[in-house]
Design an enzyme around this catalytic site. Structure first.
Site, PDB file in Angstrom:
ATOM      1  N   VAL A   1     -19.036 -10.478 -22.399  1.00 18.63           N
ATOM      2  CA  VAL A   1     -18.799 -11.727 -21.678  1.00 18.63           C
ATOM      3  C   VAL A   1     -19.552 -11.772 -20.340  1.00 18.63           C
ATOM      4  CG1 VAL A   1     -17.020 -13.182 -20.637  1.00 18.63           C
ATOM      5  CG2 VAL A   1     -16.533 -11.945 -22.735  1.00 18.63           C
ATOM      6  N   ASP A   2     -19.449 -10.699 -19.571  1.00 17.21           N
ATOM      7  CA  ASP A   2     -19.998 -10.755 -18.211  1.00 17.21           C
ATOM      8  C   ASP A   2     -21.516 -10.919 -18.205  1.00 17.21           C
ATOM      9  OD1 ASP A   2     -17.388 -10.275 -17.646  1.00 17.21           O
ATOM     10  OD2 ASP A   2     -17.659  -8.195 -17.038  1.00 17.21           O
ATOM     11  N   SER A   3     -22.204 -10.071 -18.971  1.00 15.39           N
ATOM     12  CA  SER A   3     -23.669 -10.174 -18.928  1.00 15.39           C
ATOM     13  C   SER A   3     -24.125 -11.488 -19.554  1.00 15.39           C
ATOM     14  CB  SER A   3     -24.339  -8.970 -19.592  1.00 15.39           C
ATOM     15  OG  SER A   3     -24.138  -8.972 -20.987  1.00 15.39           O
TER      16      SER A   3
ATOM     17  N   HIS B   1       7.405  -7.906  -3.990  1.00 13.69           N
ATOM     18  CA  HIS B   1       6.044  -8.334  -4.340  1.00 13.69           C
ATOM     19  C   HIS B   1       6.073  -9.708  -5.021  1.00 13.69           C
ATOM     20  CE1 HIS B   1       3.731  -4.597  -3.582  1.00 13.69           C
ATOM     21  NE2 HIS B   1       4.925  -4.040  -3.713  1.00 13.69           N
TER      22      HIS B   1
ATOM     23  N   GLU C   1       3.621 -11.422  -5.968  1.00 15.36           N
ATOM     24  CA  GLU C   1       2.502 -11.582  -6.903  1.00 15.36           C
ATOM     25  C   GLU C   1       2.810 -11.043  -8.299  1.00 15.36           C
ATOM     26  OE1 GLU C   1       2.843  -9.465  -4.509  1.00 15.36           O
ATOM     27  OE2 GLU C   1       1.804  -7.574  -4.810  1.00 15.36           O
TER      28      GLU C   1
ATOM     29  N   SER D   1     -25.845  -7.403 -22.900  1.00 15.69           N
ATOM     30  CA  SER D   1     -25.154  -6.564 -23.882  1.00 15.69           C
ATOM     31  C   SER D   1     -24.473  -7.423 -24.939  1.00 15.69           C
ATOM     32  CB  SER D   1     -24.096  -5.713 -23.176  1.00 15.69           C
ATOM     33  OG  SER D   1     -23.026  -6.537 -22.748  1.00 15.69           O
TER      34      SER D   1
ATOM     35  N   GLY E   1       0.845  -1.200   0.000  1.00  9.02           N
ATOM     36  CA  GLY E   1       0.000   0.000   0.000  1.00  9.02           C
ATOM     37  C   GLY E   1       0.868   1.233   0.000  1.00  9.02           C
TER      38      GLY E   1
ATOM     39  N   LYS F   1     -12.214 -12.172 -14.312  1.00 10.21           N
ATOM     40  CA  LYS F   1     -12.617 -12.295 -15.714  1.00 10.21           C
ATOM     41  C   LYS F   1     -12.240 -13.658 -16.323  1.00 10.21           C
ATOM     42  CE  LYS F   1     -14.120  -9.637 -19.210  1.00 10.21           C
ATOM     43  NZ  LYS F   1     -15.180  -8.635 -19.060  1.00 10.21           N
TER      44      LYS F   1
ATOM     45  N   CYS G   1       5.397  -6.102   1.292  1.00 12.34           N
ATOM     46  CA  CYS G   1       5.800  -4.695   1.141  1.00 12.34           C
ATOM     47  C   CYS G   1       5.320  -3.871   2.347  1.00 12.34           C
ATOM     48  CB  CYS G   1       5.285  -4.164  -0.194  1.00 12.34           C
ATOM     49  SG  CYS G   1       6.022  -2.591  -0.625  1.00 12.34           S
ATOM     50  N   TYR G   2       4.317  -3.010   2.150  1.00  7.69           N
ATOM     51  CA  TYR G   2       3.799  -2.276   3.300  1.00  7.69           C
ATOM     52  C   TYR G   2       3.364  -3.251   4.400  1.00  7.69           C
ATOM     53  CZ  TYR G   2       0.654   0.546   6.195  1.00  7.69           C
ATOM     54  OH  TYR G   2       0.040   1.146   7.248  1.00  7.69           O
TER      55      TYR G   2
END
Ligand code: XMP
Length: 519
Positions: A232-234, A175, A177, A229, A62, A375, A89-90
């Site tokens: 992908v999501d909807s 980090h 990640e 729409s 952070g 996603k 980190c933080y």
């Protein structure tokens, strides 16, 4: 009311969010290990954390400093829960500070790649070589470790990791990640699977089964409305809900007239015909094009498109009597962005086009079956549910559609020109096996005409710009290094096949300072 989390009871890793831009990556890396992970704001009460019975807790990075007056601090009682903790980190500085060690302002700070020299053969560093590359991004640093702690290793400038085996507390200044930390995945794996002993049972097939059951239970015999729409999501949200409650779901598909070529037809055929979903197709193209007439300012166009969309959607939703739920394809990153630690950089960025402001008097409850998923997980679920790969792997498409890719004033003729040019570009990308190698690709139509020659005749026509970017998060992006021969083919096809375009340019701007879209 929102639906309850399906996976609350499952073993998991909790990540406390102190505002680092990499937090979503931590969660993704852990899910890649097959373990469910959840990001919570750093000030989440301890009872909320323990309720989840996590196998481990990660304190994220952070931007703040433990000594600043508005530092993001937490109760030291977190270290009394007898749950393994990993500070990043933080998170390492915070662990040090709260447990009685010392954190100093670094003299120069460290940003970017660094070399990590490992001190011990500790289990957190199992399968990590003596010397490896890591990714750093910090000013403050640990100058004295808390009592009972040892040092895992260092870089040329700082103590880069600490541990306390008996308490199961660990931390790294770098980090793990981030891709640039060579053995980052291994370190997270050591923490999650070896130290926390998490069971890797996060399984998307199981998620589908549980989700369908949860949707059935939540919805009962009520009706559900969803704005489809074609994205992908909807689409995946619609499929999941459709599997659960069939015709109790009504999807509303608004054709704004600003969609890609054949898009409306493809959506109706795939979801309406093939999957037999209940879809109301609303052709509102005239309404949108009329509202946009004479408008060339980008922000004004966006506002008009947004306003018309809400108007049409609300009107149609209002016709569905006795609806109990509004379903949305909200995904996990949307949730993280809206809940992110105060001031954290992960808070900013995207404007979402989820349907806003349904009439209050409809009293709809919210149904968001994808809100725990990233996603790539949504895509996997979509494929599992049988949605064709072509639909699932589609590039993102902005809510305002071609309205912001036709620069300046929008007209039906320009929509037609752009749709044709865009379809050629996408077709060539697919044919050359490049479509899934780039993150987002499209054509932009400029309001500029230039001189050309065709046969023996002088032409004076529009310019099209090809845009293709590669990115993982859409916050930063580089232009795609597409082969010259490919670009030539696209340019020649567009100029030959699309009337009114005589020049094609390739956009070689990165984001920042450019944006991906042109308006
Ligand atoms: P920019 O142009 O800001 O785009 O670099 C970043 C990503 O967001 C998409 N985008 C939108 N998506 N509604 C959306 O749903 C919008 O108004 C909108 N504007 C940009 C863009 O396509 C890219 O993927």
């Amino acid at each position: 009311m929102a639906t309850k989390n399906t996976h609350l009871q499952q073993n998991s890793i909790v990540i406390l969010d102190f505002g680092s831009q990499y937090n979503q990556l931590i969660a993704r890396r852990i899910r890649e290990l097959g373990v469910y992970s959840e990001i919570l704001p750093y000030d989440t009460p301890l009872e909320e954390i323990t309720k989840r019975k996590p196998d481990g807790i990660i304190l994220s990075g952070g931007p703040s400093s433990v000594y600043s007056p508005d530092a993001h601090l937490i109760s030291p009682d977190i270290f009394k829960l007898k749950i393994p903790v990993f500070g990043i980190c933080y998170g390492m500085q915070l662990m040090t500070y709260l447990l009685g060690g010392k954190v100093d302002k670094g003299e120069i700070g460290e940003y970017g790649k660094a070399i990590f020299y490992k001190n011990t053969g500790h289990s957190l560093l199992k399968n990590v070589p003596e010397v490896s590359q890591v990714w750093m991004s910090h000013f403050d640093e640990v100058s004295q470790v808390p009592d009972g702690f040892g040092i895992l290793g260092h870089t040329d400038t700082c103590i880069a990791g600490i541990y306390n085996d008996s308490q199961k507390f660990y931390a790294t200044q770098f980090h793990p990640e981030v891709e640039h930390t060579e053995y980052g995945r291994q370190i997270l794996k050591n923490f999650v699977l070896d130290i926390c002993k998490s069971n890797p049972n996060w399984d998307l097939q199981d998620y589908i089964t549980k989700s369908i059951a949860a949707i059935k239970e939540t919805v009962g015999d009520e009706k559900v409305i969803l704005g489809l729409s074609g994205g992908v999501d909807s689409s995946v949200a619609a499929m999941l809900i459709h599997k659960a409650i069939g015709k109790q779901l009504t999807c509303i598909f608004v054709d704004t007239g600003l969609l890609r070529q054949n898009e409306a037809k493809a959506v109706m055929e795939t979801y309406g015909k093939h999957f037999d979903m209940n879809i109301k197709y609303i052709d509102a193209s005239e309404q949108f094009l009329k509202a946009l007439k004479g408008v060339s300012d980008p922000e004004a166009k966006r506002k008009i498109i947004g306003r018309e969309f809400i108007e049409v959607f609300n009107r149609e939703a209002g016709k569905i009597k006795d609806a109990g739920f509004l379903a949305q394809g909200t995904i996990y990153p949307d949730i993280i962005e809206s809940q992110s630690a105060k001031g954290g950089p992960s808070a900013t960025i995207k404007s979402h086009h989820n349907v806003g402001g349904l009439p209050e008097n409809m009293h709809l409850k919210l149904l968001e079956p994808l809100k725990e998923l990233f996603k790539d997980e949504v895509r996997k679920i979509g494929l599992e549910l049988g949605i064709p790969r072509g639909m699932i792997m589609r590039h993102p498409f902005p809510g305002p559609g071609l309205g912001i890719r036709i620069l300046g004033e929008v007209s039906p003729e320009k929509v037609r020109i752009l749709q044709q040019a865009d379809a050629i570009f996408i077709d060539e990308l697919r044919q050359n096996d490049l479509y899934e190698k780039v993150s987002q690709a499209f054509v932009v139509l400029l309001p500029v005409k230039s001189v050309g020659v065709m046969g023996d005749e002088r032409t004076y026509e529009y310019t099209a710009v090809i845009r293709s970017v590669n990115t993982t998060d859409f916050m930063t992006a580089t232009w795609s290094r597409l082969p010259y021969d490919f670009l030539e083919k696209v340019s020649s096809r567009i100029i030959n096949e699309v009337r009114c375009i005589n020049r094609v340019a390739y956009d070689i701007s990165s984001k920042p300072p450019a944006t991906i879209e042109w308006e």
